[in-house]
Design a protein around this motif. Structure first.
Motif, mmCIF file in Angstrom:
data_model
loop_
_atom_site.group_PDB
_atom_site.id
_atom_site.type_symbol
_atom_site.label_atom_id
_atom_site.label_comp_id
_atom_site.label_asym_id
_atom_site.label_seq_id
_atom_site.Cartn_x
_atom_site.Cartn_y
_atom_site.Cartn_z
ATOM 1 N N VAL A 1 0.843 -1.192 0.000
ATOM 2 C CA VAL A 1 0.000 0.000 0.000
ATOM 3 C C VAL A 1 0.877 1.241 0.000
ATOM 4 C CG1 VAL A 1 -1.770 1.297 1.225
ATOM 5 C CG2 VAL A 1 -1.838 -1.211 1.223
ATOM 6 N N PHE A 2 0.677 2.110 -0.981
ATOM 7 C CA PHE A 2 1.440 3.347 -1.090
ATOM 8 C C PHE A 2 0.576 4.468 -0.509
ATOM 9 C CE2 PHE A 2 4.768 5.819 -1.993
ATOM 10 C CZ PHE A 2 5.463 5.672 -3.190
ATOM 11 N N LYS A 3 1.000 4.997 0.589
ATOM 12 C CA LYS A 3 0.227 6.038 1.258
ATOM 13 C C LYS A 3 0.845 7.412 0.980
ATOM 14 C CE LYS A 3 -1.060 2.918 5.035
ATOM 15 N NZ LYS A 3 -0.999 2.673 6.496
ATOM 16 N N GLY A 4 -0.057 8.466 0.926
ATOM 17 C CA GLY A 4 0.466 9.815 0.721
ATOM 18 C C GLY A 4 -0.600 10.744 0.157
ATOM 19 N N TYR A 5 -0.137 11.799 -0.492
ATOM 20 C CA TYR A 5 -1.073 12.763 -1.062
ATOM 21 C C TYR A 5 -0.460 13.387 -2.306
ATOM 22 C CZ TYR A 5 1.926 16.499 0.665
ATOM 23 O OH TYR A 5 2.982 17.344 0.881
ATOM 24 N N THR A 6 -1.349 14.004 -3.126
ATOM 25 C CA THR A 6 -0.928 14.791 -4.282
ATOM 26 C C THR A 6 -1.826 16.021 -4.369
ATOM 27 O OG1 THR A 6 -0.209 12.808 -5.468
ATOM 28 C CG2 THR A 6 -0.590 14.809 -6.785
ATOM 29 N N VAL A 7 -1.247 17.164 -4.649
ATOM 30 C CA VAL A 7 -1.993 18.415 -4.807
ATOM 31 C C VAL A 7 -1.748 18.946 -6.210
ATOM 32 C CG1 VAL A 7 -2.296 20.776 -4.004
ATOM 33 C CG2 VAL A 7 -1.815 18.969 -2.361
ATOM 34 N N PHE A 8 -2.832 19.101 -6.984
ATOM 35 C CA PHE A 8 -2.760 19.709 -8.316
ATOM 36 C C PHE A 8 -3.318 21.125 -8.250
ATOM 37 C CE2 PHE A 8 -2.752 15.198 -9.463
ATOM 38 C CZ PHE A 8 -1.768 15.167 -10.416
ATOM 39 N N SER A 9 -2.684 22.008 -8.950
ATOM 40 C CA SER A 9 -3.179 23.385 -9.066
ATOM 41 C C SER A 9 -3.668 23.595 -10.498
ATOM 42 C CB SER A 9 -2.071 24.394 -8.723
ATOM 43 O OG SER A 9 -1.644 24.226 -7.391
ATOM 44 N N PHE A 10 -4.990 23.331 -10.706
ATOM 45 C CA PHE A 10 -5.575 23.490 -12.041
ATOM 46 C C PHE A 10 -6.030 24.938 -12.255
ATOM 47 C CE2 PHE A 10 -5.992 18.902 -11.463
ATOM 48 C CZ PHE A 10 -5.638 18.439 -12.707
ATOM 49 N N PRO A 11 -6.125 25.295 -13.526
ATOM 50 C CA PRO A 11 -6.696 26.634 -13.805
ATOM 51 C C PRO A 11 -8.130 26.708 -13.294
ATOM 52 C CG PRO A 11 -5.627 25.698 -15.743
ATOM 53 C CD PRO A 11 -5.747 24.611 -14.739
ATOM 54 N N GLU A 12 -8.535 27.909 -13.080
ATOM 55 C CA GLU A 12 -9.935 28.083 -12.711
ATOM 56 C C GLU A 12 -10.804 27.703 -13.902
ATOM 57 O OE1 GLU A 12 -11.130 28.706 -9.880
ATOM 58 O OE2 GLU A 12 -9.253 29.095 -8.837
ATOM 59 N N PRO A 13 -11.919 27.139 -13.700
ATOM 60 C CA PRO A 13 -12.656 27.115 -12.437
ATOM 61 C C PRO A 13 -12.367 25.898 -11.549
ATOM 62 C CG PRO A 13 -14.037 26.265 -14.146
ATOM 63 C CD PRO A 13 -12.756 26.618 -14.822
ATOM 64 N N ILE A 14 -11.402 24.991 -11.992
ATOM 65 C CA ILE A 14 -11.170 23.785 -11.175
ATOM 66 C C ILE A 14 -10.431 24.159 -9.889
ATOM 67 C CG2 ILE A 14 -10.055 21.519 -11.082
ATOM 68 C CD1 ILE A 14 -10.405 21.315 -14.070
ATOM 69 N N GLY A 15 -9.321 24.870 -10.076
ATOM 70 C CA GLY A 15 -8.560 25.265 -8.893
ATOM 71 C C GLY A 15 -7.744 24.113 -8.322
ATOM 72 N N THR A 16 -7.565 24.085 -7.042
ATOM 73 C CA THR A 16 -6.723 23.091 -6.360
ATOM 74 C C THR A 16 -7.497 21.810 -6.090
ATOM 75 O OG1 THR A 16 -5.413 24.811 -5.299
ATOM 76 C CG2 THR A 16 -5.306 22.614 -4.328
ATOM 77 N N ILE A 17 -6.822 20.692 -6.431
ATOM 78 C CA ILE A 17 -7.413 19.379 -6.138
ATOM 79 C C ILE A 17 -6.446 18.648 -5.190
ATOM 80 C CG2 ILE A 17 -8.093 17.133 -7.032
ATOM 81 C CD1 ILE A 17 -8.858 18.450 -9.613
ATOM 82 N N ASN A 18 -6.936 18.232 -4.063
ATOM 83 C CA ASN A 18 -6.154 17.467 -3.079
ATOM 84 C C ASN A 18 -6.509 15.988 -3.184
ATOM 85 O OD1 ASN A 18 -4.786 19.671 -1.641
ATOM 86 N ND2 ASN A 18 -6.888 20.288 -1.109
ATOM 87 N N LEU A 19 -5.526 15.176 -3.520
ATOM 88 C CA LEU A 19 -5.753 13.736 -3.653
ATOM 89 C C LEU A 19 -5.175 13.017 -2.430
ATOM 90 C CD1 LEU A 19 -4.700 13.218 -7.377
ATOM 91 C CD2 LEU A 19 -6.959 13.791 -6.467
ATOM 92 N N SER A 20 -5.864 11.976 -2.019
ATOM 93 C CA SER A 20 -5.414 11.214 -0.832
ATOM 94 C C SER A 20 -4.491 10.069 -1.205
ATOM 95 C CB SER A 20 -6.639 10.665 -0.086
ATOM 96 O OG SER A 20 -7.393 9.831 -0.956
#
Length: 851
Positions: free
Chosen positions: A688-707
């Motif tokens: 199991v690979f644990k962690g996170y990823t944060v993408f900074s998309f252009p608006e209107p998506i904006g920031t996506i936080n992945l688990s």
């Protein structure tokens, strides 16, 4: 000098002093008990005095051998040194001669006394040790009779004339009554016994045209059994003369041309016979102390008769080489005539303990025990040049003997090395068989032994006398399970040496093997190997010098070392990765801490792993993606099938059991000797690979936080690197390097067929979203699926398709992911860009086999 004059000198001596001569003291030859005792002593090898072994106290040896199996204990129990016994009379006389205290003539007289009448010896030459034969001194005196002093002639004449002469020392009518000393010279009174008290018997016969006369005496008051013993002995002598003669004549191609006088007389114990030539007769004396011993009497006659054949071929007797050849071949002749008697086996203890001496020598019976060299040549090397070497020595002299042996021994170096090997006489080369197994093996100074414990070293300098052999036994401590490594290092290869040979007898996993190590410089063994083909338990190094003329000083040096065998390694791998193309930059760093289990020294498989990394992506200096992750696992019994190989070294010689395992990695060629370090993280099935990823998309998506993490670490696309030889040390591996990823030549590509896509699949947290863009692999999370659906619904799919990395004017966040993905899996390299990976590795051995 005619025999008449010898008699005359003796008679004048007797008349002048009016003294009495000696008669032989009571003999024991008719006593059956004594005969059997003598025979038993001979057959048990006590024909000469043996030095005393001094191999410590018995209980100390037992303690040292505790835990060692019986076979190796028996080998180790052979003594490797001796306490020399006091010199015998022969040696004392020789010493005085060499120091100039007496001349050769006087030395010969004293040696005759030592054989026949030791009480006449001056006190400083007396010894309780058995003496050497004086037959060569008798020959010297006879050949130089005219130049001898009158005193010397008078002294030795009674010992030379036959026993049927009334003036002979052995004549039965003479009895020892008293001794006087005149000017330091012992003179004997003579008193003739009544003729009716004794009788001199003469038995004559002819064989093959040659006359033989056997002389012996008996006293009338002897028991009938005693008289019968003498008659039996005479019968044995006659039988042996005929039988041996008929064996020797075709062997030697000649026959003695003069009559024989054979006497049964008493002389020193453990001397069985004498032979010389004098006044037209071959003379043989048999020691009456051993009368009625059929095997000994016949074997002795064979020996002495062979000397007569040698004399007929005019071989000399003055030098060590001549004495060695005469006696060695005469003992060989005993075996040739009576192969099933095995009386010559009595020489074996001394033979096996003197292999370190020059092969050609004399003294204390050395020339007799050397028959084993000719026995080996005739019976095992299938070379019989007995006639030719004696003929050559007779024609060309003593100096021809050693050159003859060198020239006529086929493949001298190899043949002599096999002689050395057979003389080990233990498994697996216990080949000597002479109508019964020949027992014994190297001992004394030719034999060195040591029980090696863990982390010990033994260094040896080898020097060899001409024709010498040396044996070095090493037993590796069976009680210590941590002793797993054995290394033998030699100073040089000796394969091209004309005479020198180095052989090894090894016990590997209970089995004995023989190997030629002449060309070796290093031999290494690991007892921890799973196939046990290096489980070395004992080693015998055998050195042989086939040069019979010259000593080899410091012929070789070797070192035997023992050590522990590492079972596990603690590895710490850290990295920094920088990937840059126009407009985009990715930076990541991480750490890999693992416990590696070492399998057969060939591969270090991951037993437990703790992996973490973090990465950031920038467009024109602005962070657009950030990720961090970690994974860990542990396996109780890791192997090449259920875990990842972290370090791969050159396979062992026996790869049959690992064949399937290496085929998994597609072995094509040899692995570099310093090994390969595989860099891809050990993300095994179920990890199991644990962690996170944060993408900074252009608006209107904006920031996506992945688990979940996006493991774009930078080390996975490198796959593997080759350490430098200096990166390895006694404690493990320590290395630091910078890799140009775009130009890196992965060593696995040369040694393995690798599915790099499979490597990427190993990073199983990168999901595949079919139908979206080019099927780019992205995190397969609900958050990412929602974002992609939003982009599709708002006609923003072109964000996925901005061309190949480096081919667009601007890169979106998703294109950054695309660029990273392409960097991870080798493919098209951007025209402008770089990828640098800095790796630091610190691996330390931590556990040993056997702990």
């Amino acid at each position: 000098m005619k025999l008449f004059y010898k008699k005359l000198f003796a008679f004048i001596l007797i008349v002048i002093f009016i003294f009495t001569a000696l008669v032989i003291p009571g003999c024991s030859f008719g006593n059956k008990q004594n005969v059997e005792k003598d025979n038993k002593s001979l057959l048990s090898g006590i024909s000469i005095s043996e030095p005393k072994p001094i191999y410590n106290l018995k209980n100390e040896i037992s303690k040292e051998l505790k835990g060692i199996d019986k076979e190796l204990s028996d080998l180790f129990s052979a003594p490797d040194d001796y306490e020399e016994l006091p010199p015998n009379s022969t040696e004392l006389i020789e010493k005085a001669l060499n120091e100039g205290k007496i001349n050769k003539e006087k030395a010969a007289v004293y040696k005759i006394f030592s054989n026949y009448d030791p009480e006449r010896l001056p006190a400083e030459y007396r010894s309780n040790e058995p003496v050497d034969t004086a037959q060569y001194d008798i020959r010297y005196l006879i050949d130089n009779w005219e130049s001898l002093s009158e005193e010397t002639r008078n002294q030795v004449t009674p010992y030379l004339i036959p026993l049927d002469d009334p003036h002979s020392f052995f004549y039965p009518g003479n009895k020892k009554q008293n001794k006087n000393s005149v000017s330091g010279l012992k003179i004997f009174n003579e008193a003739l016994a009544a003729e009716e008290d004794y009788k001199v018997n003469v038995e004559e016969f002819t064989h093959d045209g040659q006359k033989f006369k056997i002389l012996y005496y008996e006293e009338k008051n002897w028991a009938a059994e005693k008289k019968q013993s003498l008659k039996a002995t005479v019968s044995y002598i006659k039988e042996s003369i005929i039988y041996s003669w008929d064996k020797f004549r075709p062997l030697m191609g000649i026959k003695p041309s003069k009559p024989f006088i054979i006497e049964l007389v008493k002389f020193a114990e453990r001397l069985y016979g004498l032979e010389w030539y004098e006044d037209g007769n071959y003379r043989i004396r048999i020691n009456i102390l051993y009368a009625n011993n059929e095997k000994l009497n016949k074997s002795t006659i064979a020996h002495e008769l062979f000397h007569a054949f040698q004399d007929e071929m005019k071989i000399g007797y003055n030098t060590i080489d001549e004495k060695w050849l005469c006696e060695a071949t005469a003992v060989w002749a005993e075996n040739y005539v009576y192969p099933d008697y095995n009386l010559e086996h009595a020489w074996h203890p001394r033979f096996f303990r003197t292999l370190d001496k020059a092969r050609i020598g004399s003294g204390k019976g050395f020339e007799y025990l050397s028959y084993m060299f000719f026995y080996y040549l005739t019976d095992y090397a299938r070379v019989n040049f007995i006639r030719e070497i004696i003929k050559t020595a007779g024609q060309s002299g003593s100096k021809s003997i050693r050159p003859f042996l060198e020239k006529n021994t086929p493949k001298l170096k190899e043949t002599y090395a096999t002689f050395a090997l057979y003389n080990w006489n233990w498994p697996p080369v216990d080949k000597y068989y002479d109508n019964g197994k020949i027992t014994g093996g190297p001992s004394g100074k030719c034999f060195k032994k040591k029980i090696m414990k863990v982390d010990e070293e033994d260094e040896v300098s080898v020097s060899l006398n001409p024709g010498a052999l040396m044996y070095y036994l090493y037993i590796f401590d069976q009680k210590d399970p941590t002793l797993q490594h054995v290394t033998i290092t030699f100073e040089k290869s000796i394969a091209d040496d004309k005479y020198l040979k180095r052989q090894a007898i090894l016990r590997i996993n209970g089995n004995w093997v023989v190997e030629d190590w002449s060309s070796e410089t290093v031999k290494q063994y690991c007892k921890a190997k799973t196939d046990k083909n290096e489980d070395i338990q004992a080693l015998v190094l055998i050195y042989s010098n086939a040069n019979l003329k010259d000593e080899l000083k410091e012929a070789d040096k070797f070192r035997v070392e023992t050590g522990k065998c590492y079972k596990e390694m603690q590895l710490n791998l850290t990295f920094e990765y920088n990937y840059s193309v126009p407009g985009f930059e990715w930076k990541s760093k991480g750490n890999l801490i693992e416990n590696l289990e070492i399998k057969d020294h060939c591969y270090y498989v991951v037993k437990s792993s703790s992996y973490n990394f973090g990465g950031e992506g920038f467009i024109d200096g602005k962070k657009v993606v950030e990720t961090s992750g970690s994974a860990s696992f542990a396996i109780n019994n890791p192997d090449i099938y259920n875990s990842l190989v972290r370090i791969l070294k050159k396979p062992s010689d026996n790869t049959e059991e690992l064949k399937d395992a290496y085929e998994k990695y597609g072995i094509k060629e040899n692995i570099p000797p310093q090994g390969i370090l595989i860099t891809v993280p050990a993300l095994l099935e179920g990890v199991v690979f644990k962690g996170y990823t944060v993408f900074s998309f252009p608006e209107p998506i904006g920031t996506i936080n992945l688990s979940e993490p996006l493991p774009l670490d930078g080390i996975s696309q490198v796959i593997a690197v080759t350490p430098d030889l200096n990166d390895w040390n006694a404690k493990g591996i320590n290395m630091s390097m910078e890799v140009d990823v775009f130009n890196h030549k992965c060593p696995i590509q040369g040694a393995f067929t690798v599915d790099f896509n499979k490597m990427a699949e190993q990073l199983d947290n990168i999901g595949n979203v079919p139908g979206i863009g080019n099927g780019i692999k992205l995190p397969d999370s609900q958050e990412m699926k929602d974002a992609l659906s939003f982009l599709k619904e708002n006609n923003m799919e072109n964000l996925f398709n901005l061309g190949n990395q480096g081919g667009a004017k601007e890169l979106s966040s998703l294109n950054a992911i695309n660029a990273i993905k392409n960097a991870m899996i080798p493919g098209k390299i951007p025209s402008k860009g770089s990828a640098k990976l800095r790796i630091t590795v610190d691996g330390v051995y931590k556990k040993y086999h056997g702990e």
